[in-house]
Structure formats: C-alpha cells, structure tokens
Design an enzyme around this catalytic site. Structure first.
Site, PDB file in Angstrom:
ATOM      1  N   GLU A 177      31.339-113.688 -37.108  1.00 44.07           N
ATOM      2  CA  GLU A 177      29.969-113.985 -37.541  1.00 44.07           C
ATOM      3  C   GLU A 177      29.570-115.419 -37.217  1.00 44.07           C
ATOM      4  OE1 GLU A 177      29.252-113.863 -41.794  1.00 44.07           O
ATOM      5  OE2 GLU A 177      27.091-113.925 -41.515  1.00 44.07           O
ATOM      6  N   LYS A 219      28.974-109.834 -36.112  1.00 42.28           N
ATOM      7  CA  LYS A 219      27.940-109.934 -37.141  1.00 42.28           C
ATOM      8  C   LYS A 219      27.000-111.042 -36.694  1.00 42.28           C
ATOM      9  CE  LYS A 219      27.117-110.571 -42.074  1.00 42.28           C
ATOM     10  NZ  LYS A 219      27.523-110.070 -43.385  1.00 42.28           N
TER      11      LYS A 219
HETATM   12  P1  13P Z   1      23.107-112.326 -46.109  1.00 44.12           P
HETATM   13  O1  13P Z   1      22.706-110.955 -45.607  1.00 44.12           O
HETATM   14  O2  13P Z   1      22.651-112.590 -47.514  1.00 44.12           O
HETATM   15  O3  13P Z   1      22.752-113.401 -45.132  1.00 44.12           O
HETATM   16  O4  13P Z   1      24.695-112.334 -46.233  1.00 44.12           O
HETATM   17  C1  13P Z   1      25.433-111.763 -45.255  1.00 44.12           C
HETATM   18  C2  13P Z   1      26.716-112.466 -45.142  1.00 44.12           C
HETATM   19  O5  13P Z   1      27.762-111.899 -45.325  1.00 44.12           O
HETATM   20  C3  13P Z   1      26.702-113.873 -44.752  1.00 44.12           C
HETATM   21  O6  13P Z   1      27.972-114.268 -44.389  1.00 44.12           O
END
Ligand code: 13P
Length: 334
Positions: A177, A219
């Site tokens: 991510e 992600k």
């Molecule tokens: P949000 O969808 O609230 O941004 O959180 C997702 C997430 O796991 C961030 O690391």
C-alpha cells in the site's frame, strides 16, 4: 507454500463482487476514532467494537477479507470464539497489518518512511500460525511544495519490496500500500504524476526483490484533486485518470488492486470505484479495502449504545459492504 496457493488466496481476496474491510487501526488511531464519538479507548471496547464489525450477519456475501491489528488477531468474541475462527467460518480471510508506522525520514523534512522490517520474518511466522492469510504494509507519500522527493519514494518502495518478499517466504499474501495522501491544494494532474512515479518505483523494487506478482495485491490510492484544491475533478475524471495511471505502471500479472478510501466520503469512495469498473478492458479486478468508508456510519450508531445498537450498526456495515461489492462489479445504482 507454493506460488499457486499464494495466488489462490490473492484471487479469493478480489473475488467478483467482494472486497476487504480494513479494521487495522493502531491503538492510537482507534483512540482518535473513539474519542470523536465519546467511547473510551479500552481493550474491551476495542474488542467489542471489532466483534460487532466482524460478527455482521452474512458479511461474507460481499467481504472476502478483513485486515486486523496485532491485538485483534489475538482476540475472541465475548463467547470465546477466536476472531480468526469466526472469520474463516464466515468465508472472510484474516489479514494483519505488520508495519510499525510511518516515521519522519531523516534528511527529508516533512516526509515519512514506514518502519517494521526488523524481526519481521519471525513475526510473520507467528502471524501465519495464528491464521493470517495476508498482510498489509502502508507507505505514506505527501504531496507538497518540494515533495515527494525521489529519496522518499525509493526508500518506501524498497521497504515495501523487502516486506513483500518476506511475506511470500512465510506463505502470506502481501498487500502493498503506497498511499499518496489527499491532503493539500494540488490539482489532479499533480496527483497523477506523483502516483505514477510512486507505482513505477514500487513495481521496479518488487521485481528486483523477486516478488511474485500473481501472489500480491496492490492497495492503491485513487488519483484525485487535493482536498483543498479549488477545482475538484468529477467522478468520471477520477476514474479515467486512476485507471490510466494504473495501466501505465502496474503489470497485468498482478492478482488484483483494491483501493483505500483515504478520507473520501462514503458515497465518493463507492461512486469512484463504480465508475472505474464501468470502464472496459481493465486487466486486473478493481475492488475496495476501505477503512473509514466502511466503518464511519456504523461507528456512530454503535457508539450511541454499544450494548443495544449492535444489530443496527451491523445493518449499516452490511449495507456499505453490499454497495461497495456492487461498485466492484460496476453495478452500483446510487
Ligand atoms: P481508509 O479507507 O480509511 O483510508 O483506510 C484504509 C487503510 O487501511 C489505510 O491503510
């Protein structure tokens, strides 16, 4: 674990019409969310809240996995059923956040690098024994006057790649991510350029570290106008720019892409995902891994009466899962 087994887990995470619920807030972050609704940040309240979320009836209709925090992976329902068992019985794969947070990057004022590699091999082995099937590591990229620097982008990409390789060694699917924050007054074209540079660097690092993309989930943050930008791009443009950026940078062999919500409203997060899935020819499944956009409404209802409002809060969780599941198919009607 073989690459085929890793690939099967990754594909299950992005099964048609299903996505991920992120409930991996650290103790400090869940504390902020609880504070906003007047709930004390105790271990029992965190457990009860997460039991409400994970116990939502039929959640597995639209949710393939949930990302947990270390504490949550070890917790059980009030009746003593481990959360991991509750989840597997409901067809929901347990995931675990394994980074230890984004810390100031020395030499690069205002920028962050995510930590947590020390001891990660041993922690992953333990998480696998506890039942984790996938993991998450979040890097944070900030758009500012002179940022992001190449140093910040590359340091984070390198850490993500080392994390991903360790996950696959432990038989856990890595979710990588790299979040480009919405904060700032930059326009959508700036967000595109930064996201493109970040993804290029990330996939180059994953290649260098022999990470198998068939057993990896990205992600991603969407390509959006900055929160304070006067000219806000509409949903059609967000979808077109995001998909174009992903096609330009992400190999088609990757198992799938899920998005974070990042501070978008519930409706925006769903609408943007739906628009993207109405475009034809996407080489990977595009789904969701929302935290706030899955939980915000339910948290408000639950907090008003954590004993008696469980069923009402769960109805909201189910409704958000269903809407986002429809958006993952491009079938959300609004
Ligand atoms: P949000 O969808 O609230 O941004 O959180 C997702 C997430 O796991 C961030 O690391």
């Amino acid at each position: 674990m073989s690459i085929e087994e890793l690939a099967d887990i990754a594909l299950a995470m992005v099964a048609p019409g299903k996505g991920i619920i992120a409930i991996d807030e650290s103790t400090a972050t869940i504390g902020k969310r609880f504070e906003s609704v007047g709930i004390a940040n105790t271990e029992e309240n965190r457990r009860a809240y997460r039991e409400m979320l994970l116990g939502t009836p039929n959640l597995g209709d639209h949710i393939s996995g949930a990302i947990l925090y270390d504490e949550t992976l070890r917790q059980s329902t009030r009746d003593g059923v481990p959360f991991t068992k509750l989840m597997m019985d409901a067809g929901i794969l347990p995931g675990i956040k394994v980074d230890t947070g984004a810390k100031p990057l020395a030499g690069c004022p205002g920028e962050l690098v995510t930590e947590g590699l020390d001891g990660l091999r041993e922690r992953l082995q333990e998480y696998a024994k506890l039942g984790a099937k996938f993991a998450k590591w979040r890097a944070v990229i900030t758009i500012g006057e002179d940022t992001p620097t190449g140093t910040c982008i590359e340091s984070n990409a390198h850490a993500l790649a080392r994390y991903a390789a360790l996950c696959q060694e432990a038989g856990i699917v890595p979710m990588v991510e790299p979040e480009v924050l919405m904060d700032g007054d930059h326009d959508i074209d700036t967000c595109y350029d930064v996201t493109e540079a970040v993804l290029r660097s990330l996939f180059s690092a994953l290649y260098e570290h022999n990470v198998m993309l068939e057993g990896t989930i990205l992600k991603a943050s969407m390509v959006l106008s900055g929160k304070d930008c006067e000219d806000q791009a509409d949903a059609e443009e967000v979808a077109a720019q995001t998909v174009h950026c992903l096609k330009a940078t992400v190999p088609a062999t990757l198992a799938g892409i899920v998005f974070l919500s990042g501070g978008q409203s519930d409706e925006q997060a769903t609408r943007h995902l739906n628009e993207m899935n109405q475009l034809e020819g996407n080489p990977w499944p595009l789904s969701f891994s929302y935290g706030r956009a899955m939980q915000a409404a339910a948290l408000k209802i639950w907090a008003k009466d954590p004993v008696n409002n469980v069923a009402d809060a769960q109805k909201t969780v189910y409704a958000r899962a269903k809407e986002n599941g429809q958006a993952a198919l491009g079938e959300w009607e609004g």
